[in-house]
Design an enzyme around this catalytic site. Structure first.
Site, PDB file in Angstrom:
ATOM      1  N   PRO A  78       0.809  -1.230   0.000  1.00 41.93           N
ATOM      2  CA  PRO A  78       0.000   0.000   0.000  1.00 41.93           C
ATOM      3  C   PRO A  78       0.832   1.266   0.000  1.00 41.93           C
ATOM      4  O   PRO A  78       1.791   1.402   0.760  1.00 41.93           O
ATOM      5  CB  PRO A  78      -0.823  -0.126   1.292  1.00 41.93           C
ATOM      6  CG  PRO A  78      -0.978  -1.603   1.459  1.00 41.93           C
ATOM      7  CD  PRO A  78       0.328  -2.202   0.998  1.00 41.93           C
ATOM      8  N   CYS A  79       0.440   2.185  -0.869  1.00 40.36           N
ATOM      9  CA  CYS A  79       1.268   3.364  -1.100  1.00 40.36           C
ATOM     10  C   CYS A  79       0.557   4.661  -0.748  1.00 40.36           C
ATOM     11  O   CYS A  79       1.032   5.725  -1.070  1.00 40.36           O
ATOM     12  CB  CYS A  79       1.703   3.412  -2.565  1.00 40.36           C
ATOM     13  SG  CYS A  79       0.310   3.467  -3.722  1.00 40.36           S
ATOM     14  N   GLN A  80      -0.589   4.601  -0.107  1.00 37.05           N
ATOM     15  CA  GLN A  80      -1.330   5.830   0.157  1.00 37.05           C
ATOM     16  C   GLN A  80      -0.516   6.856   0.935  1.00 37.05           C
ATOM     17  O   GLN A  80      -0.654   8.049   0.743  1.00 37.05           O
ATOM     18  CB  GLN A  80      -2.622   5.514   0.919  1.00 37.05           C
ATOM     19  CG  GLN A  80      -3.743   4.978   0.036  1.00 37.05           C
ATOM     20  CD  GLN A  80      -3.601   3.502  -0.251  1.00 37.05           C
ATOM     21  OE1 GLN A  80      -2.583   2.888   0.046  1.00 37.05           O
ATOM     22  NE2 GLN A  80      -4.619   2.901  -0.840  1.00 37.05           N
ATOM     23  N   TYR A 117       2.523   7.505   0.636  1.00 41.50           N
ATOM     24  CA  TYR A 117       3.541   8.152  -0.197  1.00 41.50           C
ATOM     25  C   TYR A 117       2.946   8.790  -1.440  1.00 41.50           C
ATOM     26  O   TYR A 117       3.649   9.378  -2.233  1.00 41.50           O
ATOM     27  CB  TYR A 117       4.570   7.112  -0.677  1.00 41.50           C
ATOM     28  CG  TYR A 117       5.059   6.146   0.364  1.00 41.50           C
ATOM     29  CD1 TYR A 117       4.626   4.830   0.360  1.00 41.50           C
ATOM     30  CD2 TYR A 117       5.958   6.536   1.335  1.00 41.50           C
ATOM     31  CE1 TYR A 117       5.070   3.927   1.300  1.00 41.50           C
ATOM     32  CE2 TYR A 117       6.414   5.641   2.282  1.00 41.50           C
ATOM     33  CZ  TYR A 117       5.971   4.330   2.255  1.00 41.50           C
ATOM     34  OH  TYR A 117       6.421   3.436   3.177  1.00 41.50           O
TER      35      TYR A 117
END
Length: 435
Positions: free
Chosen positions: A111-113, A115
């Site tokens: 999960p990249c939320q 960044y």
């Protein structure tokens, strides 16, 4: 090419070091964490249907219905663990990692939320964020299952996160891999540079156990040659053939590689390409060899349903959202400043690849694509099929019972599948050469 070097002083502990298997199972098997709607799996299977996924995990926190998981299962079926139980649609942090079936390759778009470019860099939480901490689930899986090879994906901003200690988050990831006996390459790839229909930049990480045949063969690799030509990333995403290595600028640092210390004090200017071996980091700016992209008009449907067209009364609102702005504001501390942003093309031009698609696609939002329909000429939103094409999925991939809004959300979270196929092609040959 200018190479910058950093060194994590080798310091392994009994708790952190992998117990090396006497031999690895080199069947073409994969485990897919944070699987979404199956972009990694689809990319591998398109390249070679012999690849078999032994287990996957997809769970969206707070969602009453796990739409992405259900879409994955609709295409590929579910996967049971070593106890014969099904836990693929549950919080990965509750999974006993030793119960995950063995696999030769661990993949995951973790999960990249925290960044994401949808947030201001100064407010990103990185690994300390709510979803960023899921990196530790990857690390725990590596400790439990000791996958010989890994491919991970995240947003390009990962290399600079967080704003107040740039490079810390990525440094922690590399330090973890070094402690566990892995070497790694990375590249920030713009999918449109390599033929895709979307200008989507993502960081890809290829990690491999130093105990594999490939790892042994690469022990004495020249870092510059690996980054430019011989590494997996350079083979999957070739660099400009006329580029030459004109300078090597090496900065030496000595630093304890304790993860807490890295978290507290590590700062580093990571470039878009790099290599880490036994804690030594080499990084460089590179010039990519551009391939003709897929243009937006090539993926557009014609004369779509009326529900996608923008009504005349909404045009002024869209015009404002897409336009340049300079708005006076006051900070929480009482400081007056101007919030500024440049214009976005309105409508999106047909003769370029699409912009990066976000999970907010199709909503009344500055980042939403607006196109002129090739048949009617009227302004409209993208269709779910066009969103799938931007990411390189098959038409109607997400048409598995989920609401239309969720189809866009899932595509905004997804991988550009052809980029996975490019890396899988190189990795397939590497696995073939293992004993």
């Amino acid at each position: 090419m200018v190479l910058t070097e950093y060194y994590f002083q080798a310091k392994f502990t009994s708790e952190m070091t992998l117990e090396v298997k006497e031999d690895f199972d080199m069947e073409k098997t994969m485990c897919e964490l944070f699987a979404g709607v199956g972009g990694f799996r689809l990319g591998f299977e398109r390249m070679n249907p012999e690849w078999r996924t032994t287990w996957f995990s997809q769970w969206e926190p707070g969602a009453k219905t796990q739409w992405a998981h259900d879409c994955y299962v609709a295409h590929f079926g579910d996967s049971f663990d070593l106890k014969g139980e099904y836990h693929t649609g549950e919080d990965i942090s509750t999974m006993v990692k030793s119960d995950i079936p063995d696999h030769s390759v661990l993949v995951g778009g973790f999960p990249c939320q925290d960044y994401s470019v949808a947030h201001a860099l100064a407010s990103s939480h990185g690994i300390e964020g709510k979803k960023g901490v899921l990196w530790w689930q990857i690390r725990d899986t590596l400790i439990a299952k000791r996958a010989p090879f890994c491919i991970f994906e995240n947003v390009d901003r990962l290399l600079k996160s967080p704003a107040k200690q740039r490079g810390k988050d990525f440094g922690i990831i590399l330090a973890c891999l070094a402690q566990l006996g892995y070497s790694a390459e990375w590249r920030v790839v713009n999918a449109a540079t390599y033929g895709a229909a979307q200008r989507r930049k993502r960081t890809f990480i290829f990690a491999y156990s130093n105990e594999t045949k490939y790892g042994q063969d690469m022990q004495n690799a020249d870092a510059a040659e690996l980054i430019a030509h011989t590494g997996l990333m350079a083979q999957a995403f070739p660099l400009d053939s006329i580029q030459k290595i004109t300078e090597t600028n090496i900065e030496n640092y000595q630093k304890d590689d304790d993860i807490v210390n890295v978290s507290n004090s590590f700062k580093f200017d990571f470039k878009i390409a790099g290599y880490m071996h036994e804690g030594r980091i080499y990084t460089a700016e590179v010039s990519e060899h551009e391939e003709p992209p897929t243009l937006l008009h090539e993926i557009l449907q014609v004369n779509v349903d009326d529900s996608f067209y923008i009504s005349e009364d909404k045009i002024p609102k869209w015009t404002y959202l897409k336009g340049a702005k300079k708005i006076p504001r006051v900070s929480a501390e009482g400081h007056e400043y101007f919030f500024s942003e440049g214009p976005i093309a309105f409508p999106d031009p047909w003769d370029r690849p699409g912009r990066t698609m976000l999970t907010s696609e199709s909503t009344l939002n500055r980042s939403t694509h607006i196109v002129a329909d090739p048949g009617t000429g009227r302004l409209r939103l993208l269709t779910p099929i066009e969103a799938e094409r931007l990411q390189g999925f098959d038409d109607e991939w997400t048409n598995t019972g989920m609401p239309q809004r969720m189809r866009f959300f899932c595509m905004g979270n997804a991988l550009v599948v052809p980029m996975i196929t490019r890396m899988a092609t190189v990795l397939d040959a590497i696995v073939e050469s293992e004993p």
